[in-house]
Design a protein around this motif. Structure first.
Motif, PDB file in Angstrom:
ATOM      1  N   VAL A 342      80.250  33.852 -66.673  1.00  0.00           N
ATOM      2  CA  VAL A 342      78.840  34.071 -67.008  1.00  0.00           C
ATOM      3  C   VAL A 342      78.151  32.739 -67.288  1.00  0.00           C
ATOM      4  N   GLN A 343      78.790  31.875 -68.052  1.00  0.00           N
ATOM      5  CA  GLN A 343      78.192  30.571 -68.334  1.00  0.00           C
ATOM      6  C   GLN A 343      77.945  29.784 -67.055  1.00  0.00           C
ATOM      7  N   GLU A 344      78.917  29.813 -66.140  1.00  0.00           N
ATOM      8  CA  GLU A 344      78.761  29.057 -64.901  1.00  0.00           C
ATOM      9  C   GLU A 344      77.595  29.592 -64.080  1.00  0.00           C
ATOM     10  N   GLY A 380      64.770  20.544 -72.124  1.00  0.00           N
ATOM     11  CA  GLY A 380      65.633  20.166 -73.239  1.00  0.00           C
ATOM     12  C   GLY A 380      66.865  21.045 -73.309  1.00  0.00           C
ATOM     13  N   MET A 381      66.669  22.356 -73.097  1.00  0.00           N
ATOM     14  CA  MET A 381      67.819  23.266 -73.063  1.00  0.00           C
ATOM     15  C   MET A 381      68.713  22.949 -71.869  1.00  0.00           C
ATOM     16  N   GLY A 382      68.084  22.608 -70.740  1.00  0.00           N
ATOM     17  CA  GLY A 382      68.864  22.266 -69.562  1.00  0.00           C
ATOM     18  C   GLY A 382      69.757  21.055 -69.776  1.00  0.00           C
ATOM     19  N   LEU A 383      69.269  20.058 -70.515  1.00  0.00           N
ATOM     20  CA  LEU A 383      70.101  18.896 -70.825  1.00  0.00           C
ATOM     21  C   LEU A 383      71.354  19.312 -71.590  1.00  0.00           C
ATOM     22  N   CYS A 387      75.611  19.383 -70.428  1.00  0.00           N
ATOM     23  CA  CYS A 387      76.787  18.965 -71.209  1.00  0.00           C
ATOM     24  C   CYS A 387      77.861  20.048 -71.169  1.00  0.00           C
ATOM     25  N   VAL A 388      77.434  21.301 -71.318  1.00  0.00           N
ATOM     26  CA  VAL A 388      78.389  22.411 -71.243  1.00  0.00           C
ATOM     27  C   VAL A 388      79.014  22.461 -69.853  1.00  0.00           C
ATOM     28  N   GLY A 389      78.182  22.282 -68.813  1.00  0.00           N
ATOM     29  CA  GLY A 389      78.693  22.319 -67.450  1.00  0.00           C
ATOM     30  C   GLY A 389      79.733  21.253 -67.185  1.00  0.00           C
ATOM     31  N   ALA A 390      79.521  20.062 -67.714  1.00  0.00           N
ATOM     32  CA  ALA A 390      80.514  19.002 -67.554  1.00  0.00           C
ATOM     33  C   ALA A 390      81.783  19.324 -68.333  1.00  0.00           C
ATOM     34  N   GLU A 391      81.622  19.828 -69.548  1.00  0.00           N
ATOM     35  CA  GLU A 391      82.777  20.143 -70.380  1.00  0.00           C
ATOM     36  C   GLU A 391      83.623  21.259 -69.770  1.00  0.00           C
ATOM     37  N   ASP A 702      64.928  31.608 -71.563  1.00  0.00           N
ATOM     38  CA  ASP A 702      65.851  32.705 -71.852  1.00  0.00           C
ATOM     39  C   ASP A 702      67.242  32.403 -71.321  1.00  0.00           C
ATOM     40  N   GLN A 703      67.338  31.667 -70.216  1.00  0.00           N
ATOM     41  CA  GLN A 703      68.644  31.335 -69.653  1.00  0.00           C
ATOM     42  C   GLN A 703      69.372  30.275 -70.465  1.00  0.00           C
ATOM     43  N   GLY A 704      68.636  29.254 -70.907  1.00  0.00           N
ATOM     44  CA  GLY A 704      69.275  28.146 -71.606  1.00  0.00           C
ATOM     45  C   GLY A 704      70.107  28.553 -72.808  1.00  0.00           C
ATOM     46  N   PRO A 705      69.558  29.365 -73.719  1.00  0.00           N
ATOM     47  CA  PRO A 705      70.356  29.728 -74.898  1.00  0.00           C
ATOM     48  C   PRO A 705      71.642  30.474 -74.576  1.00  0.00           C
ATOM     49  N   ILE A 706      71.702  31.188 -73.446  1.00  0.00           N
ATOM     50  CA  ILE A 706      72.930  31.907 -73.109  1.00  0.00           C
ATOM     51  C   ILE A 706      74.088  30.931 -72.933  1.00  0.00           C
ATOM     52  N   VAL A 707      73.881  29.909 -72.110  1.00  0.00           N
ATOM     53  CA  VAL A 707      74.942  28.918 -71.863  1.00  0.00           C
ATOM     54  C   VAL A 707      75.324  28.210 -73.157  1.00  0.00           C
TER      55      VAL A 707
END
Length: 740
Positions: A342-344, A380-383, A387-391, A702-707
């Motif tokens: 889901v995060q991806e 800002g949420m995308g930034l 970080c989550v995507g790289a991790e 709405d998408q940013g906070p999910i990740v």
């Protein structure tokens, strides 16, 4: 710091610069050596055949018009092209200015089409529906000009202004409709050729579409003008077949991705599926699919499918040859694997759908937003999501750093700022402000706080001492954070209240004081923490927490709520300020905000379980009210403003507070409604079961906070990064926050 609040800086989009020759015309015309300027405006060409580069000013947008193909849309409010002041564009004895126009609105005097100041002008010059051509310096007195007929009919018209040394003439759609006998020499007083602006006085902008602008250093005869007026724009070739398509199996679905092709005739894609590699292949959708990501949610596991993707042409509507066949199989996933999946998927909103020029987060997808409109807060949420995507290894560390630096460089060098603050909406290609509302056309301090929350997060994540890209990320993030003039947004000296908006045009007209309890706590925390423009610590009590309804103290469904409106308000109140700011193990004079957010989440769940208004589908597994689209528009939902619309982001982003309840809802929504509620970027924005309505798209905020919040539940990554910034602990101490 980029552009200042009052100026307009030219932006040349080099990726669109391409020297082109005229096409679709007889060879004799196309090769005319007297054609010294030709701007085709075909979506990727801003150069003339004479080599004169034009630069975009303001926020023009490309339009693929059914009659003309690619052309440029100028909004009448600061959009134009600057073609420069090359000597070959200065005319004294004869001239032809020709172009296609489509009027959207003639709303004020001097709607300039193509001009060279007071030398020559092709424009609408009176309060009627005609176009005039005038050359200053000719004899005859006054303003020597000739007129077209009515062009304000919503149709395309070919307009040509001609002076041959003895006669001034205006051609409309190939016919001469007005002429005057005049002699003399055209002025040489003005320097620049402008398309869509006169340059002599404010607000002399063209409001409509313009295409195929041509400048000749001779007077074209009627037969050549007729050829220009009759010529149809060439139909570009269809885009090539998509290359590099990959298929990956997930629980109940298979995802496809491929690189985006910059072909200006690319209108989207068609996705085909088959049970065997040899086919037959069946198209999976009716409307053209717009993005290079597709999620085929069919709801079963252990199923292998084969896929082909075809590019769809913008103008002709035809399809390319198929891509290579790819295949994958769906598979059952553990809870942890499903969370990653889901995060991806949601991460792709910021990565695959990020603006191609700036990397900024686009405001929305599927709701009619222009793809050029970007959101500062969502960025800002995308930034943080990157970080989550790289991790999580959705992208490599180097890829993530490159994208983050692209975004930061654009925010730093291109984006308009207002005393250090960004506007709510920005144009993703130029960085100019797009007004969010009539008076909201300047700095937005709340959206800026969400940007800074992201800046401080990436400043900690990209911490290599030797990598030059990561070093520049840290330098730019620090500089932009320190340039935000938080204290200036107090509006009045010594005020403890911060104000949301300031505009150089309307100043404090919005008059929106920022106070709690809502999503804006992060604004005051950052304002006090600022090393350069700090607010006094007293502003937290006197500005943020001063409102009479800040303290709640009531119990709902057995859960005490310490602060906030009745039953908590929309759940994004508990998310946005806590994407980076970790509320655990600390409290101010009023409460521990982790506990408060947890109980508000449980109150929402209990409210939806009780379902006092009888909305379809509400239960302990279908809960969470927040701001989202609805069948009737956009609304901030809460237990006191409930129309039956549930947004997945509400419960999913509450996962750090109520992990078991949020995970159960995620799995229920995924497996029960996935065929309707899932798309290329994960769960779509919202759904309303009574209306059998499932949102057609997404909203960045709405998408940013999910990740981010799922990751804060799993590893506390963004909390740990943000809280590690050296400005945070002293700020909390200054505010009197305590830890057990």
């Amino acid at each position: 710091m980029g552009r200042n609040a009052l100026g307009v800086t030219s932006v040349a989009l080099g990726v669109w610069a391409l020297v082109v020759l005229p096409t679709g015309l007889p060879t004799a015309v196309a090769a005319d050596p007297d054609l010294v300027g030709h701007w085709k405006l075909d979506g990727d060409a801003l150069d003339s055949v004479g080599g004169h580069h034009a630069t975009l000013q303001g926020n023009p947008t490309w339009v693929n018009d059914p009659q003309r193909g690619w052309c440029l849309d100028l909004d009448g409010d600061g959009d134009y092209l600057d073609a420069g002041d090359a000597p070959s564009l200065t005319f004294t004895e004869s001239i032809t200015v020709a172009c296609w126009i489509k009027v959207r609105q003639l709303d004020r005097n001097w709607n300039a089409i193509v001009t060279k100041g007071d030398d020559w002008v092709l424009a609408r010059t009176r309060d009627d529906n005609r176009v005039a051509f005038l050359c200053l310096g000719l004899t005859g007195g006054g303003w020597p000009e000739v007129y077209s007929g009515d062009v304000n009919d919503g149709n395309w018209h070919h307009i040509a202004g001609v002076y041959d040394g003895a006669r001034l003439a205006l051609y409309q759609d190939g016919d001469c409709v007005d002429s005057r006998s005049l002699r003399g020499f055209i002025n040489r007083n003005w320097s620049r050729v402008l398309i869509g602006e006169n340059g002599q006085a404010p607000n002399r902008f063209w409001n409509g579409l313009v295409d195929d602008v041509r400048l000749y250093r001779r007077a074209l005869p009627p037969d050549e003008i007729a050829v220009l007026a009759e010529a149809q724009p060439p139909v570009p070739p269809p885009p090539p077949a998509p290359a590099g398509v990959i298929a990956v199996g997930h629980d109940s679905r298979i995802d496809l991705r491929w690189p985006c092709d910059p072909d200006p005739n690319l209108g989207g894609y068609s996705i085909y599926r088959a049970d065997a590699a040899a086919g037959p292949f069946t198209k999976l959708h009716d409307a053209v699919h717009k993005v290079p990501v597709y999620s085929d949610f069919f709801g079963v596991n252990g199923r292998t499918y084969y896929y082909q993707v075809r590019a769809v042409a913008m103008r002709s509507g035809g399809e390319s040859e198929p891509s290579a066949v790819v295949s994958a199989a769906s598979r059952a996933m553990t809870d942890e694997q499903l969370l990653t999946s889901v995060q991806e998927a949601v991460f792709r909103y910021f990565w695959d759908y990020g603006h191609p020029v700036s990397g900024l987060a686009r405001e929305g997808y599927g709701f009619g937003h222009s793809p050029d409109v970007c959101t500062s807060g969502g960025t800002g949420m995308g930034l943080m999501a990157i970080c989550v995507g790289a991790e999580r290894h959705f992208v490599t560390q180097a890829q993530a750093a490159g994208r983050v630096l692209q975004i930061l460089t654009f925010l730093d060098e291109k984006a308009t700022r207002f005393h250090g603050a960004w506007s709510h909406w920005l144009h993703g290609g130029t960085g100019a402000t797009k007004p969010f509302s009539q008076y909201d056309d300047g700095g937005d301090l709340v959206e800026t706080a969400f940007v800074v929350q992201g800046l401080l997060t990436v400043r900690q994540y990209f911490n290599s001492a030797s990598d030059p890209v990561e070093k520049e990320i840290r330098a730019r993030a620090t500089r932009m954070w320190e340039e935000v003039e938080w204290s200036w947004y107090r509006r009045q000296a010594r005020s403890d209240t911060l104000y949301w908006h300031w505009s150089p045009r309307h100043e404090w007209k919005m008059n929106h004081a920022i106070g709690g309890y809502n999503e804006c706590m992060i604004v005051y925390l950052l304002a006090v923490a600022s090393p350069t423009y700090p607010m006094p610590p007293s502003c937290y009590e006197r500005g943020w927490a001063k409102s009479a309804d800040y303290v709640n103290g009531r119990t709902y469904y057995g859960y005490p709520q310490w602060v906030g409106p009745s039953q908590g308000g929309p759940l994004f109140f508990t998310h946005y300020s806590h994407l980076g700011f970790d509320p655990r193990d600390k409290r101010d004079a009023y409460c521990n905000y982790f506990d408060n957010s947890r109980n508000i989440s449980l109150i929402h769940r209990a409210y939806c379980t009780e379902n006092p208004r009888g909305h379809a589908g509400y239960s302990a597994l279908v809960w969470g009210l927040t701001a989202s689209f609805t069948p009737w528009g956009y609304s901030a939902h809460s237990p006191t403003n409930d129309n039956g619309t549930i947004a997945p982001t509400a419960a999913l982003s509450a996962m750090p507070y109520v992990p078991a309840e949020s995970l159960a809802t995620l799995k229920h929504l995924y497996h029960t409604y996935g065929k309707k509620l899932w798309g290329p970027f994960g769960f779509t924005d919202a759904f309303n079961l009574a209306q059998n309505w499932f949102a057609p798209g997404y909203v960045a905020i709405d998408q940013g906070p999910i990740v981010i919040m799922i990751e804060n539940h799993r590893t506390q990554l963004c909390w740990n990064l943000f809280m590690a910034n050296p400005e945070i602990a002293p700020m909390l101490k200054a505010l009197g926050w305590t830890s057990p």
